[in-house]
Write a protein that holds these residues in place. Structure first.
Motif, mmCIF file in Angstrom:
data_model
loop_
_atom_site.group_PDB
_atom_site.id
_atom_site.type_symbol
_atom_site.label_atom_id
_atom_site.label_comp_id
_atom_site.label_asym_id
_atom_site.label_seq_id
_atom_site.Cartn_x
_atom_site.Cartn_y
_atom_site.Cartn_z
ATOM 1 N N GLY A 126 36.445 -93.715 44.617
ATOM 2 C CA GLY A 126 36.287 -94.913 45.421
ATOM 3 C C GLY A 126 37.434 -95.000 46.412
ATOM 4 O O GLY A 126 37.732 -94.027 47.113
ATOM 5 N N ASN A 127 38.096 -96.151 46.428
ATOM 6 C CA ASN A 127 39.217 -96.334 47.341
ATOM 7 C C ASN A 127 40.562 -96.113 46.649
ATOM 8 O O ASN A 127 41.596 -96.487 47.183
ATOM 9 C CB ASN A 127 39.176 -97.743 47.936
ATOM 10 N N VAL A 128 40.537 -95.552 45.443
ATOM 11 C CA VAL A 128 41.787 -95.377 44.696
ATOM 12 C C VAL A 128 42.397 -94.011 44.998
ATOM 13 O O VAL A 128 41.728 -92.983 44.931
ATOM 14 C CB VAL A 128 41.543 -95.548 43.179
ATOM 15 N N PHE A 129 43.689 -94.031 45.344
ATOM 16 C CA PHE A 129 44.445 -92.810 45.631
ATOM 17 C C PHE A 129 45.566 -92.669 44.614
ATOM 18 O O PHE A 129 46.202 -93.660 44.241
ATOM 19 C CB PHE A 129 45.053 -92.873 47.038
ATOM 20 N N ALA A 180 43.338 -98.573 48.012
ATOM 21 C CA ALA A 180 43.663 -98.648 49.437
ATOM 22 C C ALA A 180 42.955 -99.825 50.102
ATOM 23 O O ALA A 180 41.772 -100.084 49.849
ATOM 24 C CB ALA A 180 43.285 -97.342 50.123
ATOM 25 N N SER A 181 43.705 -100.525 50.941
ATOM 26 C CA SER A 181 43.086 -101.607 51.715
ATOM 27 C C SER A 181 42.401 -101.031 52.950
ATOM 28 O O SER A 181 41.471 -101.618 53.487
ATOM 29 C CB SER A 181 44.143 -102.639 52.105
ATOM 30 N N ASP A 182 42.872 -99.865 53.401
ATOM 31 C CA ASP A 182 42.269 -99.204 54.551
ATOM 32 C C ASP A 182 42.268 -97.701 54.280
ATOM 33 O O ASP A 182 43.209 -96.987 54.677
ATOM 34 C CB ASP A 182 43.085 -99.541 55.817
ATOM 35 N N PRO A 183 41.240 -97.193 53.585
ATOM 36 C CA PRO A 183 41.230 -95.775 53.182
ATOM 37 C C PRO A 183 41.353 -94.813 54.359
ATOM 38 O O PRO A 183 41.788 -93.678 54.182
ATOM 39 C CB PRO A 183 39.872 -95.614 52.487
ATOM 40 N N ASP A 184 41.031 -95.262 55.563
ATOM 41 C CA ASP A 184 41.132 -94.379 56.732
ATOM 42 C C ASP A 184 42.574 -93.977 57.024
ATOM 43 O O ASP A 184 42.816 -92.997 57.738
ATOM 44 C CB ASP A 184 40.532 -95.050 57.971
#
Lengths: 129, 405
Positions: free
Chosen positions: A21-24, A106-110
């Motif tokens: 997902g958005n987790v790094f 992440a709030s902004d994965p980009d």
């Protein structure tokens, strides 16, 4: 392994890898760990802490120096690897897997695209040396 | 222009061992070897550490005028130094600060060796050569290049040296004793001195051309190479001062009075009332202030506003040089040196095979803070609890130094 193919890098030698997902996951590169020598103290943020890309998220200290560690990506810390401050030797063997330090939602994965890829980081290390 | 770094006669040995080399006062020196600072520190405390200290300055002072000159230029009194002994001393200035701290070795009635800090060597030489005018026959030679210097420190250092002696004997087992002997056929001055706090300790002076073969013999006999990184953790654990941190100019920009350091009484002698050495008047005032502090009188701190004390952290973290110190909520000074140091855990006064680490340091604080006091040290906008201690290392008896926890 000096460099992980899937990670993105900062010039300050932190890496981020997409988990799900958005987790790094975020950690220090093998090069940084080698340069630090004996790591004798580390401060990691607690879950829930907001971090900003390019801003310090924690501190790593060797006998000779104290260094801030910088967040490669903005967001919220969802987990910290609390084994590491008590057993920093884990980092020496495995900087990119067992040696992860924090997980960031992440709030902004980009933002990941702004990081150096493994080829760019490798080139950067050559100029450092 | 590129400043060329100087190399000691052991340079090739360091790089062959895989040392990480750094620039230290114009010298290329090993900061650590592949095993790292922690392993080197621990090996010194339990076995024997071998340090290249050839970057330090070595002056030979001889001639009929030498004692008179040294009695004027140095704070300690070489009239009270027997041939075959060494003592700690200061090159004081007229305002009671340290131009440098040094060790003076008396090789003969009129022959001395003065060992000074690498960073201060040029300044010291200029100062001493100016002072020596007017002292008759004094031969002042910089012997730093032809003479290499090693430190061998730790409980096994004596047994290691013993196996290498080929002529004469090691100096008698008394702190600061020195003697001339041959190690593997090499002419050596060996002194029981050092900068680690280990009770069994040697410093060796040898001809530069014999440096490499002797290094090989010492390491083959079990001495472990130790770099500047562990040299610093070892001296800090022992509470020993380092010029530029506990001597010289302080964080506030003021000169640090010599009597701020706990070792000053061993480096300054007022025994001869008529000896006029540089800085005496001011140093006497500092010593008098220290006496008053001992008696609990803090009414006049002008001569000695702050003193250097040892501390240990109670909270997790590391206090580094420059961190502010608070006592009872008030600003009380700053950390002059601080880091994390490893130690062997001890069972029944014997070192075990387990080790741990602790954060210790030295700080420059107001003189009224008693030993055992809790202080706070500001680290990254947080205040960490710490304690003023008498010492962090027990090394007064026996052959092994161990941590006081």
């Amino acid at each position: 392994m000096m460099i992980d193919a899937d990670a993105g890098y900062l010039e300050s030698h932190e890496w981020a890898k997409k988990q799900d997902g958005n987790v790094f996951t975020v950690g220090l590169t093998a090069y940084a760990i080698e340069q630090l020598g004996d790591i004798v103290y580390m401060e990691l943020p607690e879950a829930g802490t907001e971090v900003i890309a390019g801003e310090p998220f924690g501190v790593v200290e060797s006998v000779k120096s104290a260094s801030d560690m910088y967040a490669p990506i903005s967001g919220t810390v969802v987990e910290a690897n609390t084994d590491i401050p008590d057993n920093p030797d884990i980092l020496k063997g495995d900087a990119y897997d067992a040696g992860w330090l924090i997980k960031i939602e992440a709030s902004d994965p980009d933002e990941f695209e702004d990081l150096m890829d493994n080829a760019a980081y490798k080139k950067f290390l050559e100029t450092e040396a | 222009m590129v400043l060329r770094m100087k190399q000691t006669p052991f340079f090739a040995k360091h790089t062959a061992c895989g040392a990480r080399m750094v620039d230290f006062s114009g010298w290329q020196m090993p900061i650590q070897y592949p095993d790292g600072i922690v392993a080197e520190h621990l090996a010194t405390r339990k076995h024997a550490g071998l340090f290249d200290v050839s970057h330090m300055g070595r002056f030979q002072v001889s001639g009929t005028g030498a004692p008179g000159f040294l009695r004027h230029a140095l704070t300690n009194d070489c009239d009270r130094l027997a041939v075959g002994c060494a003592h700690y001393t200061m090159l004081a200035n007229a305002t009671g600060g340290a131009i440098d701290d040094a060790f003076l070795y008396r090789l003969g009635q009129e022959t001395f060796l003065l060992v000074v800090n690498a960073s201060n060597k040029d300044k010291d030489r200029q100062h001493l050569q100016t002072v020596l005018k007017g002292f008759g026959a004094v031969d002042f030679q910089d012997v730093s290049d032809p003479m290499a210097m090693l430190a061998l420190q730790g409980p096994e250092s004596e047994t290691i040296l013993q196996t290498l002696v080929t002529e004469a004997m090691l100096p008698q087992p008394k702190r600061n004793a020195l003697g001339q002997l041959k190690l593997c056929g090499v002419d050596t001055i060996a002194a029981r001195t050092g900068y680690t706090g280990d009770p069994v300790c040697f410093e060796l002076f040898i001809p530069a051309e014999s440096a490499e073969p002797l290094w090989d013999k010492l390491t083959a006999a079990g001495a472990k190479p130790v770099g500047l990184g562990a040299r610093d953790t070892l001296r800090l654990e022992a509470g020993l001062p380092l010029y530029g941190h506990e001597l010289g100019i302080g964080k506030d920009g003021n000169e640090i009075p010599v009597f701020a350091i706990g070792q000053a009484p061993f480096a300054v002698s007022f025994d001869d009332p008529v000896r006029r050495f540089i800085g005496r008047d001011v140093l006497e005032k500092q010593a008098a202030a220290k006496q008053r502090y001992k008696a609990g009188d803090f009414s006049d701190t002008a001569a000695l506003p702050k003193v250097v004390r040892q501390m240990r952290l109670l909270d997790k973290g590391i206090a580094r040089e420059g961190a502010e110190v608070y006592y009872q909520g008030q600003e009380a000074g700053w950390v002059t040196s601080g880091t994390m140091v490893p130690y062997w855990t001890v069972k029944d006064t014997v070192l075990t095979d387990d080790h741990a680490q602790r954060a210790v340091g030295l700080c420059m604080v107001a003189p009224h803070i008693p030993v055992g006091s809790e202080i706070e040290i500001e680290v990254r906008r947080r205040r960490l609890k710490a304690e003023i201690v008498a010492r962090n290392l027990k090394n007064r008896r026996g052959s092994v130094a161990y941590a006081i926890l």
